[in-house]
Design an enzyme around this catalytic site. Structure first.
Site, PDB file in Angstrom:
ATOM      1  N   TYR A 141       0.816  -1.215   0.000  1.00 42.41           N
ATOM      2  CA  TYR A 141       0.000   0.000   0.000  1.00 42.41           C
ATOM      3  C   TYR A 141       0.850   1.265   0.000  1.00 42.41           C
ATOM      4  CZ  TYR A 141      -4.576  -2.129   0.847  1.00 42.41           C
ATOM      5  OH  TYR A 141      -5.765  -2.806   0.722  1.00 42.41           O
ATOM      6  N   LYS A 191       4.201 -15.270   2.643  1.00 42.07           N
ATOM      7  CA  LYS A 191       4.495 -16.039   1.428  1.00 42.07           C
ATOM      8  C   LYS A 191       6.011 -16.206   1.378  1.00 42.07           C
ATOM      9  CE  LYS A 191       3.216 -17.957  -2.501  1.00 42.07           C
ATOM     10  NZ  LYS A 191       2.394 -19.195  -2.575  1.00 42.07           N
ATOM     11  N   ASP A 247      -5.913  -7.295   3.995  1.00 42.81           N
ATOM     12  CA  ASP A 247      -7.065  -6.709   3.305  1.00 42.81           C
ATOM     13  C   ASP A 247      -7.890  -7.820   2.661  1.00 42.81           C
ATOM     14  OD1 ASP A 247      -8.688  -4.656   2.094  1.00 42.81           O
ATOM     15  OD2 ASP A 247      -7.636  -5.077   0.213  1.00 42.81           O
ATOM     16  N   ASP A 251     -11.694  -9.674   4.122  1.00 41.75           N
ATOM     17  CA  ASP A 251     -12.938  -9.730   3.346  1.00 41.75           C
ATOM     18  C   ASP A 251     -13.420 -11.177   3.247  1.00 41.75           C
ATOM     19  OD1 ASP A 251     -12.835  -6.949   2.741  1.00 41.75           O
ATOM     20  OD2 ASP A 251     -13.625  -7.319   0.728  1.00 41.75           O
TER      21      ASP A 251
HETATM   22  C1  IPM Z   1     -10.370  -1.728   3.732  1.00 42.12           C
HETATM   23  C2  IPM Z   1     -10.633  -1.137   2.391  1.00 42.12           C
HETATM   24  C3  IPM Z   1      -9.542  -0.093   2.085  1.00 42.12           C
HETATM   25  C4  IPM Z   1      -8.220  -0.835   2.092  1.00 42.12           C
HETATM   26  C5  IPM Z   1      -9.745   0.678   0.775  1.00 42.12           C
HETATM   27  C6  IPM Z   1     -11.061   1.396   0.743  1.00 42.12           C
HETATM   28  C7  IPM Z   1      -8.613   1.639   0.527  1.00 42.12           C
HETATM   29  O1  IPM Z   1     -10.695  -2.121   1.423  1.00 42.12           O
HETATM   30  O2  IPM Z   1     -10.359  -0.977   4.736  1.00 42.12           O
HETATM   31  O3  IPM Z   1     -10.181  -2.940   3.806  1.00 42.12           O
HETATM   32  O4  IPM Z   1      -7.841  -1.432   1.078  1.00 42.12           O
HETATM   33  O5  IPM Z   1      -7.547  -0.808   3.128  1.00 42.12           O
HETATM   34 MG    MG Z   2     -10.598  -4.093   2.190  1.00 41.52          MG
END
Ligand code: IPM
Ligand code: MG
Length: 359
Positions: A141, A191, A247, A251
């Site tokens: 990032y 990894k 990230d 999810d």
């Molecule tokens: C999260 C989101 C953010 C990230 C985006 C919106 C920049 O996906 O908080 O997981 O990637 O960190």
């Molecule tokens: Mg995210």
């Protein structure tokens, strides 16, 4: 009197944050706590109004607050802007970096009433209670990124993944401390069979682990972890991992809890904590009052617990959410066949009713 900065942001951000604030107010009333909510602009909304996704005023307000509650940022309207003006990079990522928030906690707890709501089998998800500890201010990032034109035509686009010893040590320690308050197990995800930064990560986490002999430490490759999360998620207590892996895995893990709309988060490590649902701005749902407010509401509970040290108040919100789910209320993301979903406001009304009833 507690000062809470409120940054609704874009998409469904404003509608879910409005409900999280109502619920914080109701729990404040019940426990005689005074919360002062100060609203500010962030993301696309800030861009439209001020030309920048993180105005100086907003950052100042966050720095001077006891905690920050944020909705979500981003949407197709702002996707064409240069990177530093985009809601995600210029707004949210800058805010995380400016506030020094290098830890992101994403607890994934399956409410018993929702075991059937997950697309995975109830026997797989029942009892899942894990915590993703995501590194938040390093890795891909924030590494150097650029594009260069190639002599023969076309371009080369580059992102870099780097981690220093100090960056890994502090997140590893955070994960071990968390595990000490839970089931005493840390799974470090990397990894290391391919990436140099992961080999370094593994060495530093292993060394940090020696300071916590009572905590079990295991290492897992990220591809295997993705599989294990859907195959046997109960094996996990604390997962610690670099920014992008965290990230993606968070999810994925949210689906265990029924929906991404259930997943709260806390970003810590700096002087002011930032609390936001892990889902995004969901522009397609915006303005319809159909989104699930629970991720935002539970983020509010984390705010009380971690930044304001108000444990009873946080427990009260979490119990009220569990009870409302037990009683069958479901927003569209969790709706059962043949049963009408409740909307964003109705879900919050029910949570507020339960808070009033909680002893
Ligand atoms: C999260 C989101 C953010 C990230 C985006 C919106 C920049 O996906 O908080 O997981 O990637 O960190
Ligand atoms: Mg995210």
């Amino acid at each position: 009197m507690y000062q809470i900065a409120v940054l609704p942001g874009d998409g469904i951000g404003p509608e879910i944050i409005a409900q999280a604030v109502r619920i914080l107010k109701s729990v404040g009333q019940k426990y005689h706590r005074e919360f002062k909510f100060n609203e500010a602009l962030v993301g696309g909304a800030a861009c439209d109004a001020t030309g920048h996704p993180l105005p100086g005023e907003t950052l100042e307000l966050c720095r001077n607050s006891d905690a920050v509650l944020l909705g979500a940022v981003g949407g197709p309207r702002w996707d064409k802007l240069p990177v530093h003006l985009r809601p995600e990079a210029g707004g949210l990522l800058s805010l995380r970096k400016e506030l020094g928030l290098y830890v992101n906690l994403r607890p994934v707890k399956v409410f018993p009433a929702l075991a059937e709501a997950s697309p995975l089998k109830p026997e797989v998800v029942t009892g899942v209670d894990l915590l993703v500890v995501r590194e938040l201010t390093g890795g891909l990032y924030f590494g150097k990124k650029y594009r260069e034109s190639l002599p023969g035509g076309g371009i080369r686009a580059v992102d870099t993944l780097e981690y220093t010893t100090a960056e890994i040590e502090r997140i590893a320690r955070f994960a071990f401390e968390q595990a000490g308050r839970r089931r005493q197990k840390v799974t470090s995800v990397d990894k290391a069979n391919i990436l140099e930064s992961s080999r370094h990560w593994r060495e530093v986490v292993t060394a940090a682990g020696r300071e916590y002999p009572e905590i079990e430490l295991e290492h897992m490759y990220v591809d295997n972890c993705a599989m294990q999360l859907v195959k046997n998620p109960r094996q996990f207590d604390v997962l610690v991992t670099e920014n992008l892996f965290g990230d993606i895995l968070s999810d994925q893990a949210s689906v265990l809890a029924g929906s991404l709309g259930m997943l709260p988060s806390a970003s810590l490590g700096g002087s002011t904590g930032l609390y936001e649902p892990a889902h995004g701005s969901a522009p397609d749902l915006a303005g319809r009052q159909t989104a699930n407010p629970i991720a935002a509401v539970l983020s509010g509970a984390m705010l009380l617990r971690y930044s304001l040290d108000l444990k009873d108040e946080a427990d009260c919100i979490e119990r009220a959410v569990a009870r409302v789910l037990d009683l069958g209320a479901r927003t569209a993301d969790l709706a059962e066949e043949g049963k009408a979903p409740v909307n964003t406001i109705q879900m919050s009304d029910r949570i507020i009713e339960q808070i009033a009833r909680e002893s």
